[in-house]
Structures are given as C-alpha cells and as structure tokens.
Design a protein around this motif. Structure first.
Motif, PDB file in Angstrom:
ATOM      1  N   ASN A  66     106.213  16.353  26.396  1.00 16.41           N
ATOM      2  CA  ASN A  66     106.021  16.320  24.589  1.00 16.41           C
ATOM      3  C   ASN A  66     105.429  14.356  24.286  1.00 16.41           C
ATOM      4  N   GLU A  75     113.073  26.275  17.395  1.00 27.13           N
ATOM      5  CA  GLU A  75     113.930  26.851  17.359  1.00 27.13           C
ATOM      6  C   GLU A  75     115.483  26.584  16.393  1.00 27.13           C
ATOM      7  N   SER A  98     104.287  22.789  23.230  1.00 26.40           N
ATOM      8  CA  SER A  98     105.234  22.729  23.378  1.00 26.40           C
ATOM      9  C   SER A  98     105.890  22.169  22.212  1.00 26.40           C
ATOM     10  N   TYR A  99     105.550  21.222  21.256  1.00 29.78           N
ATOM     11  CA  TYR A  99     106.516  20.629  20.047  1.00 29.78           C
ATOM     12  C   TYR A  99     106.787  21.592  19.191  1.00 29.78           C
ATOM     13  N   ASN A 100     106.024  22.880  19.278  1.00 31.22           N
ATOM     14  CA  ASN A 100     106.069  23.772  17.978  1.00 31.22           C
ATOM     15  C   ASN A 100     107.195  24.503  18.463  1.00 31.22           C
ATOM     16  N   LYS A 101     106.790  24.831  19.545  1.00 28.68           N
ATOM     17  CA  LYS A 101     107.958  26.026  20.151  1.00 28.68           C
ATOM     18  C   LYS A 101     109.121  25.425  20.009  1.00 28.68           C
ATOM     19  N   LYS A 102     109.395  24.393  20.412  1.00 28.71           N
ATOM     20  CA  LYS A 102     110.513  23.311  20.600  1.00 28.71           C
ATOM     21  C   LYS A 102     111.144  23.433  18.751  1.00 28.71           C
ATOM     22  N   GLU A 103     110.437  22.835  17.807  1.00 27.21           N
ATOM     23  CA  GLU A 103     110.048  23.472  16.401  1.00 27.21           C
ATOM     24  C   GLU A 103     111.392  24.795  15.413  1.00 27.21           C
ATOM     25  N   SER A 110     100.826  19.765  24.816  1.00 24.34           N
ATOM     26  CA  SER A 110     102.010  19.424  24.359  1.00 24.34           C
ATOM     27  C   SER A 110     102.273  19.630  23.335  1.00 24.34           C
ATOM     28  N   SER A 111     101.553  19.500  22.085  1.00 29.72           N
ATOM     29  CA  SER A 111     101.351  20.592  21.095  1.00 29.72           C
ATOM     30  C   SER A 111     102.178  21.711  20.944  1.00 29.72           C
TER      31      SER A 111
END
Length: 69
Positions: free
Chosen positions: A2, A69, A62-67, A59-60
């Motif tokens: 990220n 959750e 991964s960030y969107n997946k994290k958001e 990175s994007s």
C-alpha cells in the motif's frame, strides 16, 4: 503493498503523464536527429510505465479490498 495517498498520486502522475510524454518526446527527437537506439530507449520507458502501472493497480486493489472490509 500500500502506498500513501501522496506517493500514489505522485506515481500516478508519473505513469500517466510524464513517462508517456517523455517516450513520445524521445521518439520524435530520435527520428528528427537520427539518434541511435531510440527504439530501445522508448521501449524501456514504456516498459517502466507498464511496470509501475501494474504496481499501482496492485496497490489500488489492496487498498479497495481493505476499505471494503
């Protein structure tokens, strides 16, 4: 992996604007002035742009997946 927003925006600007513009600029000057290895330089710049773009996509995602959750 990220990136911070600042790093992501800077990298995005480089990938979307700077590298393609530099590639076209080198190609044009290489043609005008008959520089040797212009194709290799242009191909290298484009390969770097594609690599960084793929890194940004990872990175994007991964960030969107994290958001999400």
């Amino acid at each position: 992996m990220n990136f911070s927003n600042k790093a992501y925006n800077a990298l995005k600007w480089i990938v979307i604007t700077v590298l393609p513009a530099t590639s076209v600029f080198v190609a044009a000057l290489g043609y005008i002035y008959s520089w040797g290895n212009t194709d290799a330089i242009v191909a290298t710049l484009n390969a770097i742009a594609v690599f960084l773009g793929a890194t940004m996509h990872i990175s994007s995602a991964s960030y969107n997946k994290k958001e999400g959750e």
